[in-house]
Design an enzyme around this catalytic site. Structure first.
Site, short mmCIF file in Angstrom:
data_model
loop_
_atom_site.label_atom_id
_atom_site.label_comp_id
_atom_site.label_asym_id
_atom_site.label_seq_id
_atom_site.Cartn_x
_atom_site.Cartn_y
_atom_site.Cartn_z
CB SER A 1 -33.66 -15.46 1.96
OG SER A 1 -32.89 -16.65 2.03
CG ASP A 2 -31.20 -14.45 -4.31
OD1 ASP A 2 -30.71 -15.60 -4.39
OD2 ASP A 2 -31.14 -13.63 -5.24
CD1 TRP A 3 -28.28 -20.52 -2.65
CD2 TRP A 3 -30.34 -19.68 -2.88
NE1 TRP A 3 -29.16 -21.57 -2.82
CE2 TRP A 3 -30.42 -21.09 -2.96
CE3 TRP A 3 -31.53 -18.96 -2.98
CZ2 TRP A 3 -31.62 -21.78 -3.15
CZ3 TRP A 3 -32.73 -19.65 -3.18
CH2 TRP A 3 -32.75 -21.03 -3.26
CD GLN A 4 -23.71 -16.00 0.28
OE1 GLN A 4 -22.92 -16.34 1.14
NE2 GLN A 4 -23.34 -15.39 -0.82
CB ALA A 5 -30.85 -12.28 0.22
#
Ligand code: NOJ
Length: 870
Positions: free
Chosen positions: A290-294
């Site tokens: 995942s992208d960061w906090q996605a």
């Protein structure tokens, strides 16, 4: 001990919530684009080309793992939990340290004694496969030297739908073929050097505005959900997915799913994107991070195809995770099928082994959060004081390569004959873009300012400069060597002094101007990542107009993250040359000096079109939410018509077309020839996969998963352990007691053998092998008709011929060095994919019946040669 929280097992689509709340102007859910479900999540193929050895090694390793260890592989330890921008849990029992996931696509971020490379976009402007590959290799070496396991790049999303898009410079070009070549060559380079590459951001991540709810609040908008990029099936395949197919075919080890939604389903839990397109159709064998906090759900994202959550906490520093302990419970209670956690672990470890890594990894020798030599290894917890920065110099001789790439990626847009310079009598350099940031090249965090020369834009896609050669420094040194008079005025705001300087006799005035952009978490001069206009920054247009009104020999150099509007001044007779020098990296001054003085004969080609007005581009960033408090909706209704395809179709006014660029010599094209190959007819893939394998077994006694009494808890750290063996309390899940079947989509836990897609490969990452059959080889002769040696960039375009097709699309290119008077042959190929359109009914690539014409020339609009394909 921290308490676990109930966020894990929510399976509901958040877009349903978005569509039911909010004020007027909110669209009805029934009117919103939707994304089809695709389950179950595909498992790895032991026979996939290029992955066989890695698979065997991964299986041997993963078979030894406990459930807790597998969960550790999949889940980050939380924001600021370890030294890199993201790290997962270690497996100390087997000697595997935590893997380091780290930015960026231009160099090792936040470290020291590393290089800063030209941007992807600048590399694209070289149209040089070898340089793209060497750049990737050098970045892979530097990352490896620091202990980075996964380099978070290269970028094909954004592709560059809108010129204002803040992160276009991190990628390559709005043309999918150029981006496909760029991303594939970079990946091969990075991975050959022993580092896992990460193709990002998958997919439709075309603007910064509204990519994250919290970020949007920061600039004044309350939205309940992230923007939805609404993309139809044909456009997805023919445009945005195209370069990711090349990335998968190049063997990329990881893919990062993006922040925003696609067709109203978050990219990191969108089963259509991850299960269907990426893993089924393209046959991707690596892992999705995942992208960061996605990540927005637990079990739902697991069955939709996510394999690793980064940085592991739900949001930065919550101390809670959608996975970690919740994934442990989810597997134990059967919500997440066992094969899925095994497949996640397999994919991560196969990527690891594929690039040649061994379990005994050298330690991480830098720390992203501080440049101090000693400090806490767990940054947010302020725990584990030790040496964390070893200040390892990984630059080798990469400065030479960086200088070459930036010079060869510089595009000569205009030249009335003043260039190349040869011992000019008097050089006056004007503009703050020629000089240093007086507070230091690294003084703005993540380069979030536009002070001094623009050699890197802003955001996570950055790295610290080891040094920055400014244009002023390099041009001064050249002038001294030549015996030229030299003066520079390194501000845009000294009109009187500038006028009196450039009005003098014998002046060659070189004006440096720029336009910056970056990632959405930083606002520079009211640009929230995306540019708010396409004009030059810091009064640059006035500077150019003023200097050129006072001096009849004004050369303009532009550093920018994409096209700027030059309409008002480019054809002034006093403007004798214009160069686009992109985002050049640490050797900026040397590179531009090499071009201006003819040490490098320019041969860069613009990787995007320079429209005459902002409106001429036909697409723009959505700056204001258009769906009340619901997810802003961005319809990609132009389809495949972005950049030159749009300009050709709409006959919109432009100044410089895609693929354009001048040289100090001249070339002539002749003698186009076509040769048809006979690779046989297309065979759709048939058959089925094997059933999902599992590796090892696990206990269903929750007592076996409780936080070990002999382990010291690190504040906010994400663990795979439970805080109690009472499942209800451990999860605090409102859905507790429900079975997977009650709240996961149909087939989400199915582990039986599955049909292969006709467009997919049989063990061929990138899709059906037949798509890459060469159908035609086209050759043409190119003669250097000038008096000096130079590189030419011949380009092959294709008209697919149908009423809905672009006038022409780029399909191949080369960069060829030719001596004066000599003729060289350009050789290009057209594959079946190149000749095809995506058939949305058949769900496959099809060569239409429309007549196809191949064109060869030096830009998208200078196509001197053509041949009808029979
Ligand atoms: C968010 C960015 O979108 C991504 O590109 C980057 O790799 C991560 N942050 C980590 O910094």
């Amino acid at each position: 001990m921290k308490s676990l929280f109930a966020l894990a097992l929510l399976a509901s689509s958040s877009s349903a919530i978005a569509a039911s709340i909010g004020p007027e102007h909110q669209l009805y859910k029934r009117d919103l684009a939707t994304s089809d479900p695709s389950y179950p999540s595909p498992w790895m193929d032991p026979e996939a080309d290029g992955w066989e050895d890695a698979y065997a090694k991964a299986r041997a390793f993963v078979s030894q793992l406990t459930l807790l260890e597998k969960v550790n592989l999949t889940t980050g330890v939380g924001w600021e939990g370890e030294q890199c921008v993201g790290q997962n849990g270690a497996i100390p029992r087997l000697g595997l340290r935590s893997l380091c996931m780290h930015d960026s696509p231009v160099g090792v971020r936040g470290s020291d004694f590393n290089s800063v490379f030209p941007s992807g976009q600048t590399a694209a402007a070289t149209f040089d496969r070898i340089l793209m590959n060497r750049r990737g290799y050098a970045m892979g070496e530097e990352a490896k030297g620091k202990g980075v396991t996964v380099l978070l790049g290269p970028v094909a999303g954004p592709l560059g739908r809108m010129p204002e898009g803040g992160r276009n410079w991190e990628g390559f070009s709005p043309d999918p073929v150029l981006t496909g070549v760029g991303i594939a060559e970079t990946i091969k380079g990075i991975q050959d050097a022993g580092t896992i590459a990460c193709a990002k951001h998958f997919i439709g991540n075309e603007q910064e505005h509204f990519r994250q709810v919290g970020e949007a609040r920061g600039y004044g908008f309350r939205i309940a959900e992230s923007l939805s990029s609404n993309i139809d099936d044909k456009t997805m395949h023919e445009l945005y997915l195209w370069p990711f197919a090349d990335a998968v075919r190049a063997g990329v080890g990881s893919v990062m799913c993006s922040y925003q939604q696609v067709n109203n389903s978050y990219a990191c839990q969108n089963s259509k994107l991850l299960n269907d397109l990426l893993k089924n159709e393209l046959g991707f064998q690596g892992f999705v991070m995942s992208d960061w906090q996605a990540q927005h759900t637990g079990a739902a994202s697991a069955v939709a195809g996510l394999d690793m959550t980064m940085p592991g906490d739900t949001e930065f520093n919550t101390g809670r995770s959608f996975w970690g302990a919740n994934l442990t419970i989810g597997v134990v209670n059967g919500t997440v099928p066992e094969y899925r956690i095994d497949d996640m672990a397999m994919r991560i470890m196969a990527a690891f082994f594929k690039v040649g890594k061994t379990i005994d990894q050298p330690p991480i020798n830098f720390d992203f959060w501080t440049s101090d030599t000693y400090g806490p290894v767990h940054w947010v917890a302020k725990q584990g004081y030790q040496q964390i920065n070893y200040h390892v110099d990984v630059q080798a001789d990469h400065g030479v390569l960086i200088r070459e790439i930036a010079a060869k990626g510089t595009v000569l847009l205009k030249n009335t004959g003043v260039l190349p310079l040869s011992k000019p009598k008097f050089v006056a350099v004007i503009g703050d873009d020629a000089g240093p940031n007086i507070r230091g090249p690294n003084s703005c965090s993540d380069r979030g300012c536009d002070d001094g020369t623009l050699a890197m834009a802003w955001g996570s896609g950055t790295a610290n400069f080891p040094y920055l050669v400014t244009p002023d420094a390099a041009l001064l040194a050249q002038a001294v060597a030549d015996g030229s008079r030299y003066e520079s005025i390194l501000t845009n705001y000294a009109p009187a002094q500038t006028r009196s300087l450039v009005q003098q006799a014998n002046v060659t005035a070189i004006v440096f101007v720029n336009a910056d952009s970056g990632e959405g978490y930083i606002n520079v001069d009211s640009n929230e990542g995306d540019r708010r206009n396409l004009t030059l920054w810091r009064n640059g247009d006035d500077l150019v107009k003023n200097v050129s009104s006072w001096c009849s020999n004004t050369i303009v150099v532009i550093h920018s993250t994409g096209p700027v509007l030059v309409t008002d001044w480019y054809d002034s007779p006093n403007i004798t040359a214009i160069l686009w020098a992109g985002i050049p990296g640490q050797e900026s001054g040397n590179s531009i000096t090499d071009v201006l003085y003819g040490k490098v004969n320019p041969s860069g080609r613009t990787p995007f079109t320079w429209g005459a007005t902002r409106e001429s581009f036909g697409t723009d960033v959505l700056y204001t939410p258009n769906n009340g408090a619901g997810a802003p909706q961005q319809d990609f209704s132009e389809g495949v018509f972005i950049d030159y395809r749009h300009f050709d179709k709409a006959d919109a006014p432009l100044i410089y077309e895609f693929g354009y660029g001048l040289s100090y010599t001249t070339f002539e094209y002749s003698n186009i020839q076509v040769q048809k190959s006979n690779p046989g007819t297309y065979t759709p893939t048939t058959g089925t996969t094997a059933a999902a394998p599992t590796f090892g077994n696990f206990s269903t006694d929750l007592n076996d998963y409780v936080f070990p009494s002999n382990l010291q808890y690190v504040y906010q750290y994400i663990y795979p352990y439970l805080n109690t063996s009472d499942a209800r309390n451990a999860s605090q899940d409102p859905h507790f007691g429900q079975t997977a079947a009650e709240f996961l989509p149909p087939n989400a836990t199915d582990s039986t053998s599955q049909p292969l897609l006709r467009s997919s490969g049989k063990s061929t990452p990138g899709g059906n092998r037949k798509l890459y059959d060469v159908m035609y080889t086209i050759t043409a002769d190119i003669t250097n008709t000038g008096s000096i040696a130079g590189d030419e960039v011949p380009q092959l375009y294709l008209s697919l011929g149908g009423p809905d097709d672009p006038k022409v699309v780029l399909r191949d290119f080369d960069r060829i060095r030719i001596n004066p008077g000599q003729t060289s042959q350009f050789r290009a190929t057209l594959t079946r994919r190149d000749l095809s359109n995506w058939d949305t009914t058949l769900q496959d690539w099809v060569v239409s019946e429309y007549p196809k014409t191949a064109y060869v020339g030096s830009s998208s609009r200078k196509l001197d040669l053509s041949v009808v394909l029979a």
